[in-house]
Each structure stands twice: as structure tokens, then as C-alpha cells.
Design an enzyme around this catalytic site. Structure first.
Site, PDB file in Angstrom:
ATOM      1  N   LEU A 116      13.082  10.445 -39.268  1.00  7.65           N
ATOM      2  CA  LEU A 116      13.346  11.188 -38.034  1.00  7.65           C
ATOM      3  C   LEU A 116      12.066  11.492 -37.267  1.00  7.65           C
ATOM      4  CD1 LEU A 116      16.063  13.816 -39.070  1.00  7.65           C
ATOM      5  CD2 LEU A 116      16.366  11.750 -37.721  1.00  7.65           C
ATOM      6  N   GLY A 117      10.925  11.395 -37.955  1.00  6.45           N
ATOM      7  CA  GLY A 117       9.657  11.680 -37.296  1.00  6.45           C
ATOM      8  C   GLY A 117       9.040  13.004 -37.694  1.00  6.45           C
ATOM      9  N   LYS A 118       9.195  13.401 -38.976  1.00 11.97           N
ATOM     10  CA  LYS A 118       8.565  14.650 -39.430  1.00 11.97           C
ATOM     11  C   LYS A 118       7.049  14.584 -39.267  1.00 11.97           C
ATOM     12  CE  LYS A 118      10.113  14.846 -43.683  1.00 11.97           C
ATOM     13  NZ  LYS A 118      10.920  13.613 -43.709  1.00 11.97           N
ATOM     14  N   GLU A 120       4.016  19.075 -44.701  1.00 12.79           N
ATOM     15  CA  GLU A 120       5.200  18.241 -44.503  1.00 12.79           C
ATOM     16  C   GLU A 120       5.700  17.760 -45.862  1.00 12.79           C
ATOM     17  OE1 GLU A 120       6.490  13.808 -42.948  1.00 12.79           O
ATOM     18  OE2 GLU A 120       4.516  14.576 -42.385  1.00 12.79           O
ATOM     19  N   CYS A 155     -10.794  -6.926 -42.681  1.00 17.34           N
ATOM     20  CA  CYS A 155     -10.741  -6.989 -44.143  1.00 17.34           C
ATOM     21  C   CYS A 155     -10.422  -8.412 -44.601  1.00 17.34           C
ATOM     22  CB  CYS A 155      -9.754  -5.959 -44.681  1.00 17.34           C
ATOM     23  SG  CYS A 155      -9.970  -5.607 -46.450  1.00 17.34           S
ATOM     24  N   HIS A 183     -12.075  -1.159 -42.342  1.00 15.99           N
ATOM     25  CA  HIS A 183     -10.847  -0.930 -41.568  1.00 15.99           C
ATOM     26  C   HIS A 183     -11.139   0.035 -40.405  1.00 15.99           C
ATOM     27  CE1 HIS A 183      -7.730  -2.750 -44.243  1.00 15.99           C
ATOM     28  NE2 HIS A 183      -8.709  -2.617 -45.130  1.00 15.99           N
ATOM     29  N   GLU A 239      -9.447   0.607 -37.867  1.00 12.18           N
ATOM     30  CA  GLU A 239      -8.219   1.225 -37.347  1.00 12.18           C
ATOM     31  C   GLU A 239      -7.983   2.633 -37.886  1.00 12.18           C
ATOM     32  OE1 GLU A 239      -6.736  -1.303 -40.897  1.00 12.18           O
ATOM     33  OE2 GLU A 239      -8.350  -1.322 -39.410  1.00 12.18           O
TER      34      GLU A 239
END
Length: 560
Positions: free
Chosen positions: A16-18, A165, A404, A538, A540
Site C-alpha cells: 500500500l506504500g507504508k 514501520e 557493479c 552503487h 544509486e
């Protein structure tokens, strides 16, 4: 003020996007001047997600201190700019391992070890400890050198808010100990704790109605565990009227102002603004008893969103990899999106399955791409397609970014087609190759366990002056011992074989980033090409909404 605690739980369905809601709450509280951290408790028994297939769990995110974590920590860092650690990601496996190790050590003095109180006490300790200045975590872990050591992790600076969370969905068997721990903490902490519950309000097309019953059942389940939610966030694809919100408030014993909706947005980065408009942060503060004050302007965030709305021109980027799902390369996708926005374009990302790439179809598959990212990964599957893509982009001068394993495939391709070693390979893929231009790291040779044993976390890298990479980093690198130096996060076992370094340099592939301690080649580039760069690390993991990573920024500029 005393540290305040916000618990974020989910009901009805997963995904749901917690993580987005938790990150948004963190961002809104940060905007009010509070020091915040966010942690994720996952109910699975794995020690960490490091050994999980990306199809099973999406990407594995790596913290600066070298811990493999859930991808939601990427959302936390991108939204808030905080630096998470191993203490921000806890699994059932780590909880049970700690308790069992203590029992074997005799710490419980012969007591019968039970879920309540021993497991729940350990969960509570973990939920609280991020805010305990000077506390020590003596948890045992296996170091990359293979020895069992105790990592003394002193807690972070004093925090105003700790957002926790809990993964999974209310009612899951494995979540029960976490819910019991939250129930106990709610009573112990009083007004210093708030529970935010995220649920789903589905739309039934046949009935042309939004249905609140799943939310009511979810809250009832939570109440049955002894937890009354203070705030409800209703995930929905359609706008909810005030009458629906009032109905939910009435049936769930929640104030109307504490029922907010999370509609589908054009971008996840719109969510904090939507939550602020509905007063989510204000509701949390009122529940805790803190004066609400003025609503923060969040100008840098709004400026970013304005740039995002105005970035309509598209630049097409191909992701060459083997995992055909959004979450497998989540941080790479978000880094490209962010860099595109700051370059005033919309990065249109196309997945290109490396397993299906051949010399016959590569031109067709890569047609129309302004740039190519050769993705990270592990194992044999799909690597020949990555090598074919690297050759095509090199010979056709298409901007290319290898990350990588992607960087390693660029190195292998260059050995085969420029240096003339047709059988060149990585020792990971072919241990018997006579030309192992990619070889296992020396400190990895004696390691047999898979989990948490790679070269993980942030390491220094010295940049060659005048290189494209040094120009990309520009002001974002530091001068250390007369060298331009950066720090980036790693997750790998194999490295560039320095025995071939001179040959690569002479043939035109320059080793422009070197780790000063291990002499490990971190970055390769071909200066004669428009943009042909491979990074062993990495990048990102370090790209955030307000500070996009310089390599992605430079790459998108070259693509434009």
C-alpha cells in the site's frame, strides 16, 4: 524534548506504500526543524534481505556502514537525506538470533525463553534504542574477513522522533510479536507514542462504490491486539468524500481530522505535500501534545516538484538487466528520474532483457535509446547479453553507464574485442578462464557463507584529475592527501584484475577511480567516447530528491 515515537502499520493488503508514508512523515517533521530517523521492522526470518531473490523482495539496499536492508530504507534516505545504518533495519531473524545467542551464553539464568516477554522485550529494545544516546549494540555479526566480532554501534545523536514501520499486514502470524511489542510500548510511553495505520479503500466498479468495510475489519483486527490507531491513512485510487471519511472515523473511533487519504499521485514525491495539505503532521503533533505552529513552506521540495511538472521533454534510457520488475532496480530507476528532472527532462526508462539480447537483435532492441545502463546483479544468467550491449554501445558511441556487475561486463567486453582475449571472463562465471580480467577479491577467497559477507558499505575512491568522472563530481569530492576523493557504497565479491591494468590503459580504457587502501579499481572510462563509464560501486544508493547523484546527472546530460 523527550523522544517521540511513531508506529506505522498496514492492513487489508500489502504494497500500500507504508514506506512512502513513513518517509513522508519523516520529511514533514524534518521541515518543522525536528531531528528524525526511520526504521523498518520486517517479520521474515531471514537475517537480512541480502540472500533474497529480487523477484521475492525487490532490490537489496545497502547502508553506509555495510548492512543489506529492505528497499524502503532507500525511500527513507531519498526523501529525508538521513543516513541509515544496520540499526534502521531489523528482521525477525535478527531478533530471534540475538535472543538464542544470549540463551546459549547463559544470560537468562536458566529461565524458560518465550515469545512473551523475551522476544517482545528484544523487539521493544530495538524499537527504542535509536534514540538512546550512548547505548551500545553488542550484536554479533560475521565480518567480511570471516571472524565473529562485536560491532560497538554507539547510538546516534539525540532524536526528536523515531518512526518505526512494521512490514507485512495486520493479522499475519509472523507480525504478532511486533504488534504485542507496540501495544506494550503504547502504554509505557503514553502521549509520547502515536500509531498511524494505513489501510485500503477499494472501488467496486460493478457497484460504482468505494467500500470502507475492509478498513473497518483491519482496524478491528488491530484493536483486537490491544492497539487503537490514532491516525488512519486511507489508500485509494479515487477521491474520498468527507462523508466516507466521517463514516470511517465513526466506526473506527478516530477523530475526523485524523482520517487522511492517500490518493494515487503522478509521482511518489507529491505524497508529502498531499499529506501536509491534509494536516497529517499537524494531527501527529496534536496527538503528542506539541504546539503545531506555522506550516513549513518546504520551498526546495516545491521547487523540485515544479521542475518535475515542467520536465515534459523525454529522454529514453534503456536498462539492460535480467530482473523484469520495477522494484528490482528501484534505486537506479529513481536516480535516473531525479537526474532527468534536474536536467529538465523526463527520463523514460525501458527495460531490456539481457537474456534475450543477441548480436542479431541488439541494434533493434537498443534502437531509439539515448543512453544505456548496464545493471548490477549476480550469476551467469543474462551476462552475455550485457556484454553484447556493452560492445554495441561502445562501437556506436552511445552513452553507457555500467554499475557493479555492469561495469565488470564492460571490462570483459573490452578484453574480448579490443585486447583480443576472446576467452576473457569473470572468475565468478568461469573459474577456469585463462584470462580472468575480473577475479575474486583476495579477502573473499576463504569465505563460504553467502549472507552479509561481501565487500559492503562506503569506501574511499581517489579520482584521476581531468577524467570525465572527476568533472562529474566536481565540487562534491574532497581533497585528501593531495587527491580528489569520494566515498561510495559497495556490494560485490569480484574485482578488476590489476594484472591487466596496464594493457587496458594502453588500449584506451582508463582506470580513473582507485581505492587508496586496497588499490582496487573502482571506476573505468573510455575518454574518447561521449560517456562510457563503469563503476564498481552503487551510486544509486546515494541519490536523493534534493541532491541527485553527480554521476547520474552527468550521464543524463550526455544522453540529452
Amino acid at each position: 524534548m523527550d523522544t517521540k515515537y511513531i508506529f506505522v502499520t498496514g492492513g487489508v493488503v500489502s504494497s500500500l506504500g507504508k514506506g512512502i508514508i513513513s518517509a513522508s512523515i519523516g520529511k514533514l517533521l524534518q521541515a518543522r526543524g525536528y531531528k528524525v530517523t526511520i526504521q523498518k521492522f520486517d517479520p521474515y526470518i531471514n537475517i537480512d534481505p541480502g540472500t533474497l531473490n529480487p523477484y521475492e523482495h525487490g532490490e537489496c539496499y545497502v547502508t553506509e556502514d555495510g548492512f543489506e536492508t529492505d528497499l524502503d530504507l532507500g525511500h527513507y534516505e531519498r526523501f529525508t537525506g538521513i543516513h541509515t545504518t544496520r540499526n534502521n533495519s531489523i528482521t525477525t531473524g535478527r531478533i530471534y538470533k540475538t535472543v538464542i545467542d544470549r540463551e546459549r551464553h547463559g544470560d537468562y539464568l536458566g529461565k524458560t525463553i518465550q515469545v512473551v516477554p523475551h522476544i517482545t522485550d528484544e523487539i521493544k529494545r530495538r524499537m527504542l534504542r535509536l534514540s538512546e544516546k550512548g547505548t551500545v549494540n553488542s550484536e554479533k555479526f560475521l565480518s567480511p574477513e570471516g571472524e565473529s566480532v562485536a560491532r560497538n554501534a554507539a547510538a546516534q545523536e539525540d532524536l526528536d522522533f523515531v518512526i518505526t514501520e512494521v512490514g507485512g499486514t495486520i493479522g499475519d502470524i509472523e507480525s504478532a510479536p511486533f504488534m504485542e511489542a507496540i501495544r506494550q510500548l503504547r502504554w509505557q510511553l503514553g502521549r509520547d507514542a502515536v500509531c498511524v495505520h494505513l489501510t485500503y479503500v477499494p472501488y467496486l466498479k460493478a457497484a460504482d462504490e468505494l467500500k470502507t468495510k475492509p478498513t473497518q475489519h483491519s482496524v478491528k483486527e488491530l484493536q483486537g491486539m490491544g492497539i487503537q490507531p490514532d491516525i488512519l491513512v486511507l489508500r485509494t485510487e479515487r477521491h474520498l468524500s468527507d462523508s466516507i471519511r466521517l463514516k470511517v472515523a465513526s466506526f473506527c473511533n478516530v477523530d475526523l481530522e485524523c482520517v487522511v487519504q492517500s490518493e494515487d499521485m503522478p509521482s511518489i514525491y507529491e505524497v508529502p505535500v498531499s499529506m501536509q495539505k491534509q494536516g497529517l503532521d499537524a494531527a501527529i503533533m496534536r496527538k503528542i501534545g506539541i504546539p503545531v505552529g506555522e506550516t513549513p513552506a518546504m520551498k526546495p521540495w516545491h521547487d523540485f516538484l515544479e521542475k518535475q511538472r515542467n520536465a515534459t521533454k523525454e529522454v529514453h534510457i534503456g536498462l539492460v538487466g535480467k530482473y523484469d520488475l520495477q522494484d528490482a532496480y528501484k534505486s537506479i530507476r529513481e536516480s535516473l528520474n531525479l537526474a532527468g528532472i534536474y536536467n529538465d527532462v523526463k527520463a523514460k526508462i525501458h527495460f531490456i532483457n539481457s537474456e534475450q539480447l543477441t548480436t542479431e537483435n541488439v541494434a533493434t532492441q537498443l534502437e531509439g535509446m539515448a543512453g544505456i545502463v548496464i545493471c548490477p546483479g549476480f550469476g551467469q544468467r543474462g551476462i552475455e547479453g550485457k556484454i553484447i550491449a556493452a560492445e554495441y554501445t561502445r562501437t556506436n558511441d552511445i552513452p553507457t553507464f555500467g554499475i557493479c556487475l555492469g561495469m565488470q561486463m564492460m571490462v570483459i567486453e573490452f578484453a574480448r574485442n579490443v585486447l583480443g582475449y576472446k576467452d576473457a571472463n569473470s572468475a565468478e562465471m568461469n573459474p577456469d578462464t585463462p584470462h580472468n580480467v575480473i577475479d575474486i577479491m583476495e579477502e573473499q577467497k576463504s569465505i563460504t557463507q553467502m549472507g552479509g559477507t561481501m565487500r559492503l558499505g562506503a569506501y574511499e575512491c581517489e579520482l584521476r584529475e581531468g577524467s570525465k568522472v572527476a568533472q562529474a563530481y566536481n565540487v562534491q569530492c574532497s581533497m585528501i592527501n593531495g587527491q580528489w576523493s569520494i566515498k561510495e557504497r559497495h556490494r560485490h565479491r569480484y574485482e578488476f584484475n590489476n594484472a591487466y591494468k596496464k594493457e587496458y590503459e594502453q588500449a584506451g580504457m582508463k582506470c580513473v577511480g582507485i581505492n587508496p587502501t586496497a588499490n582496487l579499481v573502482e571506476i573505468v572510462e573510455i575518454p574518447e567516447k561521449r560517456w562510457y563509464i563503469g563503476a564498481q560501486f552503487h551510486p544509486e544508493y546515494s541519490s536523493t530528491v534534493l541532491h541527485p547523484h553527480p554521476l547520474f546527472m552527468s550521464f543524463i546530460k550526455a544522453c540529452i
